[in-house]
Write an enzyme that holds these catalytic residues in place. Structure first.
Site, PDB file in Angstrom:
ATOM      1  N   GLN A   1       2.696  -6.692  12.158  1.00  0.00           N
ATOM      2  CA  GLN A   1       3.160  -7.188  10.852  1.00  0.00           C
ATOM      3  C   GLN A   1       4.667  -7.419  10.876  1.00  0.00           C
ATOM      4  OE1 GLN A   1       1.933  -5.624   6.822  1.00  0.00           O
ATOM      5  NE2 GLN A   1       3.820  -4.459   6.999  1.00  0.00           N
TER       6      GLN A   1
ATOM      7  N   HIS B   1       7.754   5.587   3.901  1.00  0.00           N
ATOM      8  CA  HIS B   1       8.311   4.640   2.917  1.00  0.00           C
ATOM      9  C   HIS B   1       9.710   5.106   2.458  1.00  0.00           C
ATOM     10  CE1 HIS B   1       3.845   4.117   2.141  1.00  0.00           C
ATOM     11  NE2 HIS B   1       4.213   2.868   2.337  1.00  0.00           N
TER      12      HIS B   1
ATOM     13  N   SER C   1       0.720   7.470   7.271  1.00  0.00           N
ATOM     14  CA  SER C   1       0.043   6.280   6.760  1.00  0.00           C
ATOM     15  C   SER C   1      -0.728   6.668   5.514  1.00  0.00           C
ATOM     16  CB  SER C   1      -0.951   5.752   7.809  1.00  0.00           C
ATOM     17  OG  SER C   1      -1.882   4.876   7.210  1.00  0.00           O
TER      18      SER C   1
HETATM   19  O1  PAF Z   1       2.888  -2.823   4.940  1.00  0.00           O
HETATM   20  C1  PAF Z   1       2.500  -2.923   3.771  1.00  0.00           C
HETATM   21  O2  PAF Z   1       2.483  -1.971   2.994  1.00  0.00           O
HETATM   22  C2  PAF Z   1       2.025  -4.272   3.274  1.00  0.00           C
HETATM   23  O3  PAF Z   1       1.360  -4.976   4.265  1.00  0.00           O
HETATM   24  C3  PAF Z   1       3.150  -5.137   2.654  1.00  0.00           C
HETATM   25  C4  PAF Z   1       4.211  -5.479   3.680  1.00  0.00           C
HETATM   26  C5  PAF Z   1       3.783  -4.379   1.505  1.00  0.00           C
HETATM   27  C6  PAF Z   1       2.563  -6.448   2.121  1.00  0.00           C
HETATM   28  O4  PAF Z   1       1.590  -6.223   1.154  1.00  0.00           O
END
Ligand code: PAF
Length: 286
Positions: A155, A37, A187
């Site tokens: 995603q 992140h 993760s």
């Molecule tokens: O990848 C994630 O953490 C989630 O799927 C997101 C993109 C924040 C949507 O809730």
């Protein structure tokens, strides 16, 4: 770093940032932040004048028997890390701010087809929950650019398709997967691994890497190589949801002319469902 918890507060803060800054970047997260992140935030800083992050564990993307309640929540540490990472504004909403009319009544956004395969087939409704919340967050934040980790390859593709289909004025950037030194993709769900499972977990990336090398060497996706890779994971104690080689652009099964491919897997190790992927290229005429 400013923190706001309401949609109205967020809009006001965003208007203030817009008046002062050129480009605004957005990093949506579900919290329990790790180096992956923080890499997104760093990339966001490089691309924009202001960075907005959100932390919201989105109930719409969890199935009834999934880990919504158990999902790790570490808001104090998350705030410190975002602040130190140069985030300007954090949106930390409660459910009512994201779904004011309630989850069941929420208008949803769904990308057909791609939402129903691979992780979408195994987790029905998951991607509808993701695209719905990301759409709403994009509308609240109105970013110029948004950052997503490519560990969640499907995603990332879905968000790009949603943005293209709905002509949303936001650039979607995919960021390479951040890994532990032994190769395990970072993760939040790695927290579910026992010490013994954690030692085995990097095998997932190793097996995907070996499959990539073999496929590139063979110049063709071989069912035998796929079967061997699956058996290698099973021998290590993984329960494999899927292990497959797909076309990068749309995750369809590749035809011989396709060169840009990706190996994708989802596999359980104990309580943890791990996903990972490795891109590969087949040489022309291979
Ligand atoms: O990848 C994630 O953490 C989630 O799927 C997101 C993109 C924040 C949507 O809730």
């Amino acid at each position: 770093m400013e923190v706001c918890t309401t949609a109205d507060g967020l809009r006001r803060h965003v208007a203030g940032l817009r008046a002062r800054c050129g480009r605004i970047a957005f990093v949506p997260t579900m919290g329990n932040l790790h180096a992956g992140h923080l890499r997104l935030v760093e990339r966001a800083r490089d691309h924009a004048d202001a960075v907005i992050a959100s932390i919201y564990v989105n109930p719409l993307q969890f199935g009834p028997h999934e880990d919504f309640a158990a999902y790790p929540r570490t808001p104090v540490a998350d705030r410190e890390q975002l602040d130190a990472g140069g985030c300007d504004l954090l949106f930390l909403p409660a459910d009512e701010e994201v779904y004011p009319r309630g989850k069941a009544a929420q208008t949803f956004v769904e990308v057909p087809g791609l939402s129903d395969i691979l992780c979408g087939e195994i987790r029905p409704g998951h991607f509808r929950g993701v695209t719905t919340v990301v759409n709403r967050l994009f509308n609240l934040v109105a970013p110029d650019v948004a950052f997503f980790g490519k560990k969640d390859y499907q995603q990332w593709l879905l968000i790009r398709l949603m943005v293209a289909d709905l002509a949303m004025p936001v650039e979607v950037v995919g960021v390479e997967t951040e890994r532990a030194p032994d190769g395990l993709a970072l993760s939040s769900r790695n927290a579910y691994l026992t010490a013994a499972e954690r030692r085995v977990a990097p095998r997932l990336f190793a097996v995907l890497g070996a499959l990539k090398d073999q496929t590139e060497h063979d110049g063709v996706v071989s069912p035998q190589a796929l079967q061997q890779a699956r058996m290698a994971l099973e021998a290590d104690g993984f329960r494999v949801d899927y292990l497959t080689v797909r076309r990068r652009a749309d995750l369809a099964l590749p035809v011989p002319a396709d060169a840009d491919l990706v190996v994708l897997a989802a596999a359980w190790l104990g309580r943890a469902r791990l996903i990972d992927n490795v891109e590969l290229v087949l040489a022309p005429g291979g």
